[in-house]
Every structure is written in structure tokens, then in C-alpha cells.
Design a protein around this motif. Structure first.
Motif, PDB file in Angstrom:
ATOM      1  N   VAL A   1       0.844  -1.204   0.000  1.00 17.97           N
ATOM      2  CA  VAL A   1       0.000   0.000   0.000  1.00 17.97           C
ATOM      3  C   VAL A   1       0.877   1.251   0.000  1.00 17.97           C
ATOM      4  O   VAL A   1       0.663   2.179  -0.795  1.00 17.97           O
ATOM      5  CB  VAL A   1      -0.947   0.000   1.222  1.00 17.97           C
ATOM      6  CG1 VAL A   1      -1.650   1.335   1.329  1.00 17.97           C
ATOM      7  CG2 VAL A   1      -1.973  -1.109   1.098  1.00 17.97           C
TER       8      VAL A   1
ATOM      9  N   LEU B   1       2.676   1.681  -3.531  1.00 20.89           N
ATOM     10  CA  LEU B   1       1.839   2.156  -4.632  1.00 20.89           C
ATOM     11  C   LEU B   1       1.300   3.553  -4.369  1.00 20.89           C
ATOM     12  O   LEU B   1       1.074   4.317  -5.318  1.00 20.89           O
ATOM     13  CB  LEU B   1       0.705   1.157  -4.886  1.00 20.89           C
ATOM     14  CG  LEU B   1       1.203  -0.123  -5.546  1.00 20.89           C
ATOM     15  CD1 LEU B   1       0.071  -1.091  -5.755  1.00 20.89           C
ATOM     16  CD2 LEU B   1       1.850   0.182  -6.878  1.00 20.89           C
ATOM     17  N   ALA B   2       1.099   3.922  -3.082  1.00 21.12           N
ATOM     18  CA  ALA B   2       0.670   5.292  -2.786  1.00 21.12           C
ATOM     19  C   ALA B   2       1.762   6.272  -3.191  1.00 21.12           C
ATOM     20  O   ALA B   2       1.491   7.279  -3.859  1.00 21.12           O
ATOM     21  CB  ALA B   2       0.345   5.432  -1.300  1.00 21.12           C
ATOM     22  N   PHE B   3       3.006   5.972  -2.830  1.00 20.18           N
ATOM     23  CA  PHE B   3       4.098   6.873  -3.225  1.00 20.18           C
ATOM     24  C   PHE B   3       4.244   6.909  -4.741  1.00 20.18           C
ATOM     25  O   PHE B   3       4.497   7.976  -5.314  1.00 20.18           O
ATOM     26  CB  PHE B   3       5.409   6.427  -2.574  1.00 20.18           C
ATOM     27  CG  PHE B   3       5.569   6.915  -1.173  1.00 20.18           C
ATOM     28  CD1 PHE B   3       5.588   8.268  -0.896  1.00 20.18           C
ATOM     29  CD2 PHE B   3       5.690   6.030  -0.127  1.00 20.18           C
ATOM     30  CE1 PHE B   3       5.729   8.729   0.398  1.00 20.18           C
ATOM     31  CE2 PHE B   3       5.825   6.476   1.173  1.00 20.18           C
ATOM     32  CZ  PHE B   3       5.848   7.827   1.425  1.00 20.18           C
TER      33      PHE B   3
END
Lengths: 163, 106
Positions: B49, B52-54
Motif C-alpha cells: 500500500v 503504490l501510494a508513493f
């Protein structure tokens, strides 16, 4: 929508943590994986969301649930000794670690800047991912293939009665 | 509390952190090996998580998804080997409790 998926993820994880029955815990983990897939959709990354559902909630959880049913050990066995000191030290260290990490995230200037500079992005697609893998990360791709083969051979060797 | 509730970067990192803490708590406080294994899976997901957020907040970086694929492969290997070890332990000791498997001798 973000809040909904975040809540599904966290509630599933908490339910798994406190569940006594291992099979129900596995099903709670499937709920968490679906929540994480929803978060990936919110990050405009449908490729990762699809892979999350296929590989994690599909393949890996089926393997885990299959093992649980094969071993027929649904309930946690009673503890040999209570070990209160280890448990409380573990919980305390966990709380300290969590508090400091949360403070770091909440007070981070870099995260705020990165968030402010964000622009709307187009959705990820498989063509872009494939191009990136085979252009820049070909060695990593080959190594993962080799690793999967080694893990397969290792799993068979470990579970075989006598070799 | 405003930016945390909508889909901001801090919100995603916060969720990833909570997932990691719950996974670590499962590994540290539960005794069943299969539960501990699920805790490890939870921690791997927390890393995914955050990754992929970064990647999304750095302008939709493709490398993030590629590394997500690599983590997925490693998690699959870990599942196969970990569960094979649990089955081998159960065959020798008739237990899946980590406390009952603390001796190397039969």
C-alpha cells in the motif's frame, strides 16, 4: 470511497487479529485483501487491484485455508505457560513503535509537499507495466522466475516423507 | 483531520502503518504458526500500500507497479515454503503452536 475501503481494510485486519478460529481469521484476511484492492483502485492502479484479488485473495489464501483444513487445527492450542512478561513487553514495545511512527507520519513536511504537488494521473495499464519490465527490469523478472522455481522444488522437498 | 479522511497521501500512509502494526501484533502476540504467517502477509500488504501510494503521488510512476509484481512473487514463494514448513512440523510434532516447537531435537 477512500474512507470506506480504508475502514474495510482495517476492520478486517483487526477482526483477524482477535479471532480465535483460524479459518474465520483467514476469511477476515480475505476481506482485508479486498479492501487493499479497493485502495489500489482509488490510487488509479487497476492492474495492481486485479493482481491483488487474483494472487492474494485467490491463490495465497486458498493455499492457507487448504493447509488449515488439511492440518485440522482450527482452534488455538492452550498455552504451555502463560508467559505474561513476554506478552506485556511485546504489547508495550508495539505501542511505543506505533506511537512514534504515527507521530513521524503526522509531522512529516515531505509528505505534505508531495501531496500538494500531486497532479491527476491516468490509470495504470498492463502495456505500460510490461514495457517497463522488459525494458528496464528484465534481470529482476528472470530472478523472480528462478525464485519461484526454487520455492516450488523446496516446498516439494520439505513435505516429501523421505527423499 | 480533513486531509486524512479523503484520499491524500497521508491517509494512505496512515492505513499502511496501521496494517503493519496489526500484522506485527499478530506475529508477536499470537502463538499459532498459521496466524503468525497471516500476520506476515498483512505486513507485506502494508508495504505494498505504501509503495503504490508513493508511486501514484510521484506522478503515476510505473516502477512502483513493477516492484509490486516482484513483492507479489516473493510473497507467493514465502507462502509455499512457509506452509510446507508448517506441514512438516505438524507431521513430526502434531502441533502448530510456536511455543511447542522450541526444541531442535525430536
Amino acid at each position: 470511497m477512500f474512507l470506506l475501503f480504508a475502514l474495510i481494510t482495517i476492520i478486517g485486519a483487526l477482526a483477524m487479529f482477535q479471532q480465535k478460529n483460524v479459518i474465520v481469521a483467514g476469511l477476515c484476511l480475505v476481506l482485508t485483501f479486498f479492501g487493499v484492492a479497493g485502495l489500489f483502485l482509488m490510487l488509479s492502479n487497476p492492474v495492481a487491484a486485479a493482481l491483488q484479488i487474483i494472487v492474494y485473495s485467490g491463490a495465497i489464501m486458498v493455499l492457507v485455508l487448504f493447509t488449515i483444513m488439511l492440518l485440522n487445527s482450527h482452534e488455538e492450542e492452550p498455552a504451555l505457560q502463560p508467559r505474561p512478561f513476554q506478552r506485556w513487553t511485546g504489547a508495550l514495545l508495539l505501542a511505543v513503535f506505533g506511537a512514534f511512527a504515527l507521530r513521524l507520519v503526522a509531522g512529516s513536511k515531505a509528505l505534505v509537499d508531495l501531496n500538494k504537488a500531486a497532479q491527476p494521473v491516468g490509470g495504470m495499464n498492463l502495456a505500460r507495466v510490461g514495457e517497463e519490465i522488459f525494458r528496464n527490469y528484465l534481470l529482476g523478472f528472470e530472478v523472480i522466475g528462478l525464485l519461484l522455481l526454487a520455492a516450488m522444488v523446496g516446498a516439494v522437498a520439505l513435505t516429501k516423507k523421505e527423499l | 483531520m480533513g486531509p486524512w479522511m479523503s484520499g491524500s497521501l497521508q491517509g494512505y500512509i496512515f492505513v499502511a502503518l496501521l496494517l503493519f502494526i496489526i500484522g506485527l501484533a499478530t506475529v508477536l502476540l499470537r502463538r499459532t504458526l498459521l496466524m503468525q504467517f497471516m500476520g506476515v502477509e498483512l505486513m507485506l500488504n502494508a508495504a505494498n500500500v505504501a509503495l503504490l501510494a508513493f508511486a501514484r503521488f510521484r506522478g503515476g510512476d510505473v516502477a512502483g507497479t513493477v516492484f509490486y509484481l516482484f513483492i507479489l512473487g516473493v510473497a507467493a514463494c514465502e507462502a509455499a515454503i512457509g506452509l510446507a514448513l508448517v506441514i512438516a512440523l505438524f507431521r513430526h510434532r502434531k502441533t502448530t503452536d510456536a511455543d511447542r516447537a522450541d526444541s531442535l531435537r525430536q
